[in-house]
Design a protein around this motif. Sequence first.
Motif, mmCIF file in Angstrom:
data_model
loop_
_atom_site.group_PDB
_atom_site.id
_atom_site.type_symbol
_atom_site.label_atom_id
_atom_site.label_comp_id
_atom_site.label_asym_id
_atom_site.label_seq_id
_atom_site.Cartn_x
_atom_site.Cartn_y
_atom_site.Cartn_z
ATOM 1 N N ALA A 31 0.828 -1.204 0.000
ATOM 2 C CA ALA A 31 0.000 0.000 0.000
ATOM 3 C C ALA A 31 0.864 1.257 0.000
ATOM 4 O O ALA A 31 0.604 2.203 -0.751
ATOM 5 C CB ALA A 31 -0.924 0.000 1.220
ATOM 6 N N GLY A 32 1.900 1.273 0.838
ATOM 7 C CA GLY A 32 2.736 2.462 0.965
ATOM 8 C C GLY A 32 3.449 2.821 -0.323
ATOM 9 O O GLY A 32 3.451 3.988 -0.749
ATOM 10 N N LEU A 33 4.062 1.837 -0.979
ATOM 11 C CA LEU A 33 4.801 2.101 -2.215
ATOM 12 C C LEU A 33 3.831 2.456 -3.350
ATOM 13 O O LEU A 33 4.147 3.299 -4.204
ATOM 14 C CB LEU A 33 5.640 0.888 -2.596
ATOM 15 N N GLY A 34 2.661 1.841 -3.341
ATOM 16 C CA GLY A 34 1.653 2.160 -4.352
ATOM 17 C C GLY A 34 1.198 3.606 -4.238
ATOM 18 O O GLY A 34 1.103 4.325 -5.235
ATOM 19 N N PRO B 286 -7.239 -5.261 0.749
ATOM 20 C CA PRO B 286 -5.784 -5.160 0.881
ATOM 21 C C PRO B 286 -5.125 -4.967 -0.476
ATOM 22 O O PRO B 286 -5.718 -5.232 -1.523
ATOM 23 C CB PRO B 286 -5.392 -6.505 1.498
ATOM 24 N N ALA B 287 -3.870 -4.486 -0.463
ATOM 25 C CA ALA B 287 -3.143 -4.217 -1.701
ATOM 26 C C ALA B 287 -3.068 -5.461 -2.585
ATOM 27 O O ALA B 287 -3.181 -5.377 -3.816
ATOM 28 C CB ALA B 287 -1.743 -3.693 -1.388
ATOM 29 N N ALA B 288 -2.893 -6.620 -1.968
ATOM 30 C CA ALA B 288 -2.783 -7.866 -2.735
ATOM 31 C C ALA B 288 -4.077 -8.169 -3.491
ATOM 32 O O ALA B 288 -4.051 -8.665 -4.622
ATOM 33 C CB ALA B 288 -2.446 -9.026 -1.802
ATOM 34 N N ALA B 289 -5.218 -7.842 -2.886
ATOM 35 C CA ALA B 289 -6.506 -8.077 -3.547
ATOM 36 C C ALA B 289 -6.702 -7.097 -4.699
ATOM 37 O O ALA B 289 -7.223 -7.456 -5.757
ATOM 38 C CB ALA B 289 -7.645 -7.953 -2.540
ATOM 39 N N LEU B 290 -6.283 -5.837 -4.500
ATOM 40 C CA LEU B 290 -6.378 -4.849 -5.575
ATOM 41 C C LEU B 290 -5.497 -5.248 -6.759
ATOM 42 O O LEU B 290 -5.846 -5.011 -7.911
ATOM 43 C CB LEU B 290 -5.952 -3.461 -5.057
ATOM 44 N N ALA B 291 -4.353 -5.843 -6.446
ATOM 45 C CA ALA B 291 -3.427 -6.265 -7.501
ATOM 46 C C ALA B 291 -3.960 -7.456 -8.287
ATOM 47 O O ALA B 291 -3.501 -7.717 -9.401
ATOM 48 C CB ALA B 291 -2.070 -6.622 -6.892
ATOM 49 N N GLN C 298 -16.332 0.313 7.673
ATOM 50 C CA GLN C 298 -15.936 -0.484 8.837
ATOM 51 C C GLN C 298 -15.764 -1.935 8.410
ATOM 52 O O GLN C 298 -16.730 -2.623 8.118
ATOM 53 C CB GLN C 298 -17.006 -0.377 9.939
ATOM 54 N N GLY C 299 -14.528 -2.373 8.334
ATOM 55 C CA GLY C 299 -14.270 -3.747 7.937
ATOM 56 C C GLY C 299 -13.085 -4.312 8.687
ATOM 57 O O GLY C 299 -12.572 -3.701 9.635
ATOM 58 N N ASP C 300 -12.610 -5.462 8.262
ATOM 59 C CA ASP C 300 -11.503 -6.118 8.954
ATOM 60 C C ASP C 300 -10.179 -5.987 8.189
ATOM 61 O O ASP C 300 -9.225 -6.701 8.456
ATOM 62 C CB ASP C 300 -11.822 -7.603 9.188
ATOM 63 N N VAL C 301 -10.152 -5.044 7.234
ATOM 64 C CA VAL C 301 -8.924 -4.827 6.458
ATOM 65 C C VAL C 301 -8.025 -3.840 7.201
ATOM 66 O O VAL C 301 -8.450 -2.736 7.554
ATOM 67 C CB VAL C 301 -9.235 -4.284 5.043
ATOM 68 N N ALA C 302 -6.792 -4.236 7.443
ATOM 69 C CA ALA C 302 -5.840 -3.363 8.145
ATOM 70 C C ALA C 302 -5.079 -2.515 7.126
ATOM 71 O O ALA C 302 -4.393 -3.038 6.250
ATOM 72 C CB ALA C 302 -4.856 -4.203 8.957
ATOM 73 N N PHE C 303 -5.227 -1.194 7.237
ATOM 74 C CA PHE C 303 -4.558 -0.273 6.315
ATOM 75 C C PHE C 303 -3.197 0.106 6.892
ATOM 76 O O PHE C 303 -3.109 0.738 7.935
ATOM 77 C CB PHE C 303 -5.423 0.972 6.101
ATOM 78 N N ARG C 304 -2.108 -0.287 6.207
ATOM 79 C CA ARG C 304 -0.754 -0.002 6.697
ATOM 80 C C ARG C 304 0.087 0.591 5.576
ATOM 81 O O ARG C 304 0.085 0.078 4.453
ATOM 82 C CB ARG C 304 -0.074 -1.287 7.193
ATOM 83 N N LEU C 305 0.834 1.658 5.893
ATOM 84 C CA LEU C 305 1.741 2.274 4.934
ATOM 85 C C LEU C 305 3.111 1.605 4.933
ATOM 86 O O LEU C 305 3.857 1.713 3.961
ATOM 87 C CB LEU C 305 1.908 3.775 5.239
ATOM 88 N N PHE C 306 3.444 0.933 6.015
ATOM 89 C CA PHE C 306 4.758 0.298 6.133
ATOM 90 C C PHE C 306 4.587 -1.196 6.406
ATOM 91 O O PHE C 306 3.623 -1.599 7.054
ATOM 92 C CB PHE C 306 5.564 0.973 7.248
#
Length: 440
Positions: A42-45, A254-259, A175-183
Amino acid sequence: MEQQKLKKEIGFFTALTVVVGTVIGSGVFFKPEAVFSATGTAGLGLLAWILGGVITICGGLTAAELSAAIPETGGMVVYLRKTYGKLASYMLGWAQTVIYFPANIAALSIIFATQVANLFGTSDSIIIPVAIAAAVFIMLMNFLGAKIAGSFQAVTTICKLVPLALIIIFGLFHQGDVAFRLFPMSVEDHPFLTSLGSGLVATMFAYDGWIHVGNIAGEMKNPKKDLPKAIVIGLTSVMVVYLLINIAYLMVMPAAALAATATPAADAANLIFGSIGGKLITIGILISVFGTINGYTMTGIRIPYAMALQNQLPFSGWFRKLGKTAVPYNSGIVILLISIIMIFSGQFNQLTDMLIFVIWIFYTMIFFAVFILRKREPGLVRPYKVPFYPVIPIIAILGGIFIVVNTLFTQPLNAGIGLLLTAIGLPIYFYKKNKGHINE
């Protein structure tokens, strides 16, 4: 004489809406797949989206100096001809005819068809037939006349803002169970620099369109003051919107799902609004994509026509023919046929990366042109000058070089195809020139 006919009626707010409306297209709904696939996190994207915005802002500020000093119909083609001569302007027109506009139409038709398949839950086998049908329908509509195509464009421009706003507003508070992390910013199988570069190239399709921003400079009341302000505020606003919608995506998936999905906006909308709400958002996105196809079609079919007026193409007399509605239908037929050939590739990201690679070669030449013309023609009237010269143009040039070189190394096949198709125009140019056919 054309410059004397331009009426200076455009103020800051109108210029601002032109900037935002021109740049925001369909890439923001579909490019997250390529961005997060390339970056892995997520952070690099998000960093790729930010860098894409910064380069776009610097590019817009730089190219606008030429637009204000040379406010003639033709934009980029005119700037290149004045700076580098007829060959450079011809090569741009050729690249736009055989790559840039057909690849845009093809890529957007593919993503339109992909969205249709997603909406109705059908197999991927319908994608290519639906994509071809969409491209043909839009072309035929343009053959009915510029007024009809223009009215359709106005309606779809409004429609594209609705799904954007709804996904951002409701996605950020989802409101969901996805954790948003930049690092961490990078992961082991995604080297930082090459991953960032590939992600950056992917974002540039979503930011494309900024080159046309300066075309209104000759009609602005106060371009020296209002043009840079409109570009900075407008393109910064676009960058913020792109960041917000990508954060909204990441709050839901999550980033992996978007990818892993070709329809990230639709998938996110289904999770935010449920099945019915998601389908309504998907319909809004479909209308937006349809309008973007129309925009590139309207502009694209006039490029070979304009080149034919200068006798720069084989069968120029045929390309110059206009239909009863004053539309260059033969030029449109050729653009459509090239688009259909590209549609059969079925590769949205490959086509967009190829067209971005090719067009950024010419964008970078335009950034250099600011330096060349300042030295060669210091007396040229410049109603607007790029601020913080030479820093802003240098950033734009470095960004352009990075995009081109990174694509050469990370996507040599795409780059090679783009260069080959562009190079085909060279023997045609010299043949026409040696025969004395090209109008001076």
